[in-house]
Design a protein around this motif. Structure first.
Motif, PDB file in Angstrom:
ATOM      1  N   VAL A 277      12.138   3.819   8.935  1.00  8.94           N
ATOM      2  CA  VAL A 277      11.150   4.660   9.631  1.00  8.94           C
ATOM      3  C   VAL A 277       9.760   4.126   9.293  1.00  8.94           C
ATOM      4  CG1 VAL A 277      10.227   6.998   9.876  1.00  8.94           C
ATOM      5  CG2 VAL A 277      12.685   6.662   9.529  1.00  8.94           C
ATOM      6  N   ILE A 278       8.956   3.890  10.321  1.00  2.00           N
ATOM      7  CA  ILE A 278       7.659   3.226  10.093  1.00  2.00           C
ATOM      8  C   ILE A 278       6.505   4.004  10.729  1.00  2.00           C
ATOM      9  CG2 ILE A 278       8.595   0.906   9.764  1.00  2.00           C
ATOM     10  CD1 ILE A 278       7.923   0.324  12.714  1.00  2.00           C
ATOM     11  N   PRO A 279       5.274   3.746  10.263  1.00  2.00           N
ATOM     12  CA  PRO A 279       4.093   4.444  10.782  1.00  2.00           C
ATOM     13  C   PRO A 279       3.430   3.684  11.930  1.00  2.00           C
ATOM     14  CG  PRO A 279       3.455   3.195   8.866  1.00  2.00           C
ATOM     15  CD  PRO A 279       4.914   2.853   9.130  1.00  2.00           C
ATOM     16  N   TRP A 280       2.265   4.172  12.343  1.00  2.00           N
ATOM     17  CA  TRP A 280       1.627   3.667  13.560  1.00  2.00           C
ATOM     18  C   TRP A 280       0.509   2.678  13.294  1.00  2.00           C
ATOM     19  CZ3 TRP A 280      -3.246   5.082  12.473  1.00  2.00           C
ATOM     20  CH2 TRP A 280      -3.438   6.251  11.725  1.00  2.00           C
ATOM     21  N   ASN A 281       0.166   2.440  12.035  1.00  2.00           N
ATOM     22  CA  ASN A 281      -1.064   1.659  11.804  1.00  2.00           C
ATOM     23  C   ASN A 281      -0.879   0.155  12.040  1.00  2.00           C
ATOM     24  OD1 ASN A 281       0.519   1.596   9.514  1.00  2.00           O
ATOM     25  ND2 ASN A 281      -1.213   1.499   8.112  1.00  2.00           N
TER      26      ASN A 281
ATOM     27  N   LEU B  10      16.036   1.438  13.536  1.00  2.00           N
ATOM     28  CA  LEU B  10      14.622   1.612  13.210  1.00  2.00           C
ATOM     29  C   LEU B  10      13.986   2.635  14.136  1.00  2.00           C
ATOM     30  CD1 LEU B  10      11.917  -0.705  12.092  1.00  2.00           C
ATOM     31  CD2 LEU B  10      11.587   0.198  14.386  1.00  2.00           C
ATOM     32  N   LYS B  11      13.176   3.518  13.524  1.00  2.00           N
ATOM     33  CA  LYS B  11      12.412   4.455  14.339  1.00  2.00           C
ATOM     34  C   LYS B  11      10.920   4.169  14.190  1.00  2.00           C
ATOM     35  CE  LYS B  11      10.578   8.427  13.735  1.00  2.00           C
ATOM     36  NZ  LYS B  11       9.343   8.231  14.527  1.00  2.00           N
ATOM     37  N   PRO B  12      10.274   3.697  15.278  1.00  2.00           N
ATOM     38  CA  PRO B  12       8.824   3.503  15.211  1.00  2.00           C
ATOM     39  C   PRO B  12       8.107   4.855  15.271  1.00  2.00           C
ATOM     40  CG  PRO B  12       9.659   2.879  17.391  1.00  2.00           C
ATOM     41  CD  PRO B  12      10.842   3.341  16.590  1.00  2.00           C
ATOM     42  N   ALA B  13       6.806   4.840  15.006  1.00  2.00           N
ATOM     43  CA  ALA B  13       6.026   6.084  15.060  1.00  2.00           C
ATOM     44  C   ALA B  13       5.896   6.555  16.511  1.00  2.00           C
ATOM     45  CB  ALA B  13       4.649   5.857  14.452  1.00  2.00           C
ATOM     46  N   GLU B  14       5.738   7.858  16.672  1.00  2.00           N
ATOM     47  CA  GLU B  14       5.722   8.443  18.017  1.00  2.00           C
ATOM     48  C   GLU B  14       4.481   8.054  18.820  1.00  2.00           C
ATOM     49  OE1 GLU B  14       5.991   9.818  15.107  1.00  2.00           O
ATOM     50  OE2 GLU B  14       5.169  11.841  14.983  1.00  2.00           O
ATOM     51  N   THR B  15       3.383   7.643  18.141  1.00  2.00           N
ATOM     52  CA  THR B  15       2.202   7.267  18.921  1.00  2.00           C
ATOM     53  C   THR B  15       2.175   5.775  19.260  1.00  2.00           C
ATOM     54  OG1 THR B  15       0.905   6.986  16.903  1.00  2.00           O
ATOM     55  CG2 THR B  15       0.745   9.131  17.993  1.00  2.00           C
TER      56      THR B  15
ATOM     57  N   GLY C 151       5.058   5.406   5.256  1.00  2.00           N
ATOM     58  CA  GLY C 151       4.320   6.488   5.885  1.00  2.00           C
ATOM     59  C   GLY C 151       3.603   7.307   4.827  1.00  2.00           C
ATOM     60  N   SER C 152       3.381   8.573   5.139  1.00  2.00           N
ATOM     61  CA  SER C 152       2.574   9.398   4.249  1.00  2.00           C
ATOM     62  C   SER C 152       3.358   9.820   3.009  1.00  2.00           C
ATOM     63  CB  SER C 152       2.086  10.631   5.009  1.00  2.00           C
ATOM     64  OG  SER C 152       3.189  11.379   5.423  1.00  2.00           O
ATOM     65  N   THR C 153       2.627  10.125   1.957  1.00  2.00           N
ATOM     66  CA  THR C 153       3.256  10.524   0.699  1.00  2.00           C
ATOM     67  C   THR C 153       4.023  11.837   0.872  1.00  2.00           C
ATOM     68  OG1 THR C 153       1.663   9.281  -0.586  1.00  2.00           O
ATOM     69  CG2 THR C 153       2.754  11.086  -1.723  1.00  2.00           C
TER      70      THR C 153
ATOM     71  N   GLU D 200       7.182   3.161   0.855  1.00  2.00           N
ATOM     72  CA  GLU D 200       5.830   2.581   0.867  1.00  2.00           C
ATOM     73  C   GLU D 200       4.911   3.659   1.398  1.00  2.00           C
ATOM     74  OE1 GLU D 200       4.905  -0.412  -0.101  1.00  2.00           O
ATOM     75  OE2 GLU D 200       6.715  -1.628  -0.102  1.00  2.00           O
ATOM     76  N   LEU D 201       4.086   4.243   0.520  1.00  2.00           N
ATOM     77  CA  LEU D 201       3.350   5.453   0.915  1.00  2.00           C
ATOM     78  C   LEU D 201       1.837   5.213   0.944  1.00  2.00           C
ATOM     79  CD1 LEU D 201       5.611   7.851  -1.175  1.00  2.00           C
ATOM     80  CD2 LEU D 201       5.916   7.065   1.184  1.00  2.00           C
ATOM     81  N   GLY D 202       1.085   6.249   0.729  1.00  2.00           N
ATOM     82  CA  GLY D 202      -0.364   6.170   0.920  1.00  2.00           C
ATOM     83  C   GLY D 202      -1.089   5.468  -0.212  1.00  2.00           C
TER      84      GLY D 202
ATOM     85  N   GLU E 188      -8.737  12.081  -1.700  1.00  2.00           N
ATOM     86  CA  GLU E 188      -7.707  12.119  -0.660  1.00  2.00           C
ATOM     87  C   GLU E 188      -7.786  10.890   0.248  1.00  2.00           C
ATOM     88  OE1 GLU E 188      -7.648  15.918   1.366  1.00  2.00           O
ATOM     89  OE2 GLU E 188      -8.184  16.932  -0.506  1.00  2.00           O
ATOM     90  N   GLU E 189      -6.619  10.464   0.692  1.00  2.00           N
ATOM     91  CA  GLU E 189      -6.582   9.332   1.613  1.00  2.00           C
ATOM     92  C   GLU E 189      -7.170   9.770   2.946  1.00  2.00           C
ATOM     93  OE1 GLU E 189      -2.731   8.117   3.159  1.00  2.00           O
ATOM     94  OE2 GLU E 189      -3.261   6.037   2.769  1.00  2.00           O
ATOM     95  N   ILE E 190      -8.140   9.009   3.478  1.00  2.00           N
ATOM     96  CA  ILE E 190      -8.774   9.440   4.728  1.00  2.00           C
ATOM     97  C   ILE E 190      -8.196   8.697   5.923  1.00  2.00           C
ATOM     98  CG2 ILE E 190     -10.767   7.894   4.528  1.00  2.00           C
ATOM     99  CD1 ILE E 190     -12.401  10.473   5.491  1.00  2.00           C
TER     100      ILE E 190
END
Ligand code: NAD
Length: 476
Positions: A155-159, A181-186, A234-236, A256-258, A386-388
């Motif tokens: 599962v992966i994020p969008w960046n 694999l699931k990509p991010a929804e955006t 993705g996010s923590t 692999e998080l923030g 905080e992570e921005i």
């Protein structure tokens, strides 16, 4: 501000389809019990395509296809043959890199000069690198006859949609696993174009399955009982939820998080070079970077000089059309992310930090945020903690190397750090003490497939890239 004529990259290299299905068992299929969602261009809010949302039965189909491919084809296949497929995929990525880069910029909002010159070359390099390992696993340092784990849920994020896909899929396949694999929804579109490349490479059916959808699809996938390995970026918060759901099962997990990296500038640093590094550290990819240098720690006696130079440099950053080759900062990936950046920035002002952005005309439509710095920040401020995940830099000062280390480590995260100094001995002294998976010296955001990447503390565990990246996909 320099004025340039627009220099847009052509969209015509991309053949966008109005609808996209799920890629299961080598073909594109309609969802059985899922729905669909829209992927939009964050720079214009234009709908790019309607994309299938995988339901529970679709996840089931995808995991079954991956299991069958693992048992019958990919698991038994000699490494030298797996390597041929990976090399073929790497070459196809290079051949189609223009198309992939334009689609990445359309779906994600990142400047074309980054998707074209950074993301895509690294994506291809990752597949080439792991192709080279596929028939040499016994030399990777994990035993004489290391075996794959089986079916990997990823599962992966969008960046970095395609780059995160490469970080996940290349080592998994090289080690002999099959993947869902699931990509991010955006940002689902480049993963679906990658699925076409798998078809073009004649990769056996079921070795790679791509299922699109949001958090529910991701949760169903990682909780599926027939999955052997879960790899999440993705996010923590979501990483923590996944760690809980995987605990007590036989599944192997990497996270692999923030991050909230410190970029530390000493008074003997080459200041102009450091300023470029600060800009690269926080404004590359709109600051949507887990290892972004979002906390500048600058030695007090050069703080004024560094800030003056930084502000001058920031005034020349061009924000706008991601497909314009002159653009430095593209669009924020989604309305929701823009809202998070705004909220945390407003909190910075409310808590007493001083906010500054260069004069900057933002487009009327789409999601945009001007490059911003906060000075007068203290350790207690939310913008320092905080992570921005946006183009926003917090500036703190320090007097001694020991104070720099203490401030840099004063975070729940531990992904990366940067050091700018003329002294090699100081670099080594600092690197020994910084609790960060990656420490860059007199540079920032440098990536290479041969180099392991990953975090300490709440930034996750496990490493991606390099020989170390194989470990998470082998029974060792
Ligand atoms: P996110 O955690 O919201 O989403 C990441 C992915 O997880 C998406 O595909 C999402 O659909 C899916 N997801 C959401 N809920 C889920 C659940 N309960 N179970 C399974 N999957 C679920 O993160 P994001 O906002 O997309 O990405 C930004 C975050 O990613 C930042 O915190 C950033 O630091 C981190 N990141 C880390 C690295 C790294 O290598 N450490 C790299 C890139 C991004």
């Amino acid at each position: 501000m320099f004025e340039y004529a627009p220099a847009p990259e052509s969209r015509s290299v991309v053949d966008l389809k109005p609808t996209y299905g799920l890629f299961i068992d080598g073909t594109f299929v309609d969802p059985t019990d899922g729905g669909s969602f829209k992927s939009i261009n964050p720079a214009s809010e234009e709908v790019l395509a309607e994309v299938a949302e995988a339901g529970t039965q679709d996840v089931e189909r995808a995991v079954r296809a991956a299991r069958k491919a693992y048992d019958k084809v990919w698991g038994p296949m000699p490494g030298r043959d797996r390597a041929k497929y990976l090399f073929r995929i790497a070459r196809l990525i290079q051949e189609r890199s223009r198309e992939l880069a334009v689609l990445e910029s359309l779906d994600n909002g990142k400047p074309i000069k980054e998707s074209r010159d950074v993301d895509l070359p690294l994506v291809a390099a990752h597949f080439f690198y792991y192709a080279g390992w596929a028939d040499k696993l016994e030399h990777a340092g994990f035993g004489a006859d290391p075996k794959p784990i089986g079916v990997a849920a990823q599962v992966i994020p969008w960046n970095f949609p395609l780059l995160m896909l490469a970080w996940k899929i290349a080592p998994a396949l090289a080690a002999g696993n099959t993947v869902v694999l699931k990509p991010a929804e955006t940002t689902p579109l480049t993963a679906l174009l990658f699925a076409e490349i798998c078809q073009q490479a004649e990769l056996p059916a079921g070795v790679v399955n791509i299922i699109t959808g949001a958090g529910d699809t991701g949760r169903t996938l990682v909780e599926h009982p027939d999955v052997d390995k879960v790899a999440f970026t993705g996010s923590t918060d979501v990483g923590r939820a996944i760690a809980r759901s995987v605990a007590g099962t036989r599944k192997k997990l990497t996270l692999e998080l923030g991050g909230k990296a410190a970029n530390i500038v000493f008074d003997d640093a080459p200041i102009d070079q450091a300023v470029e590094g600060i800009v690269n550290g926080i404004f590359f990819n709109q600051g949507h970077v887990c290892c972004a240098g979002s906390r500048l720690l600058v030695q007090e006696n050069v703080a004024d000089r560094v800030l003056e130079s930084l502000k001058r440099r920031m005034a020349h950053l061009r924000v706008g059309d991601p497909l314009d080759k002159n653009t430095d900062i593209g669009a924020i990936n989604s309305a929701a992310q823009l809202e998070r950046i705004r909220e945390l920035s407003d909190a910075g002002s409310a808590e007493g930090a001083e906010r500054w952005s260069p004069p900057c005309d933002l487009p009327d439509r789409g999601f945009w945020f001007a490059p911003t710095i906060f000075t007068g920040v203290t350790q207690a401020h939310r913008i320092a903690r905080e992570e921005i995940f946006g183009p926003v830099l917090s500036v703190l000062t320090f007097r001694t190397p020991a104070e720099a280390v203490e401030k840099a480590n004063n975070t729940p995260y531990g992904l990366s750090a940067g050091i700018w100094t003329d002294k090699g001995s100081r670099i080594l002294w600092m690197a020994d003490r910084l609790r960060a998976g990656v420490v860059w010296a007199n540079t920032f955001n440098k990536f290479d497939p041969t180099s392991p990447f990953g975090g300490y503390k709440e930034s996750g565990y496990g490493r991606e890239g390099g020989r170390h990246g194989l470990e998470g996909y082998l029974n060792v």
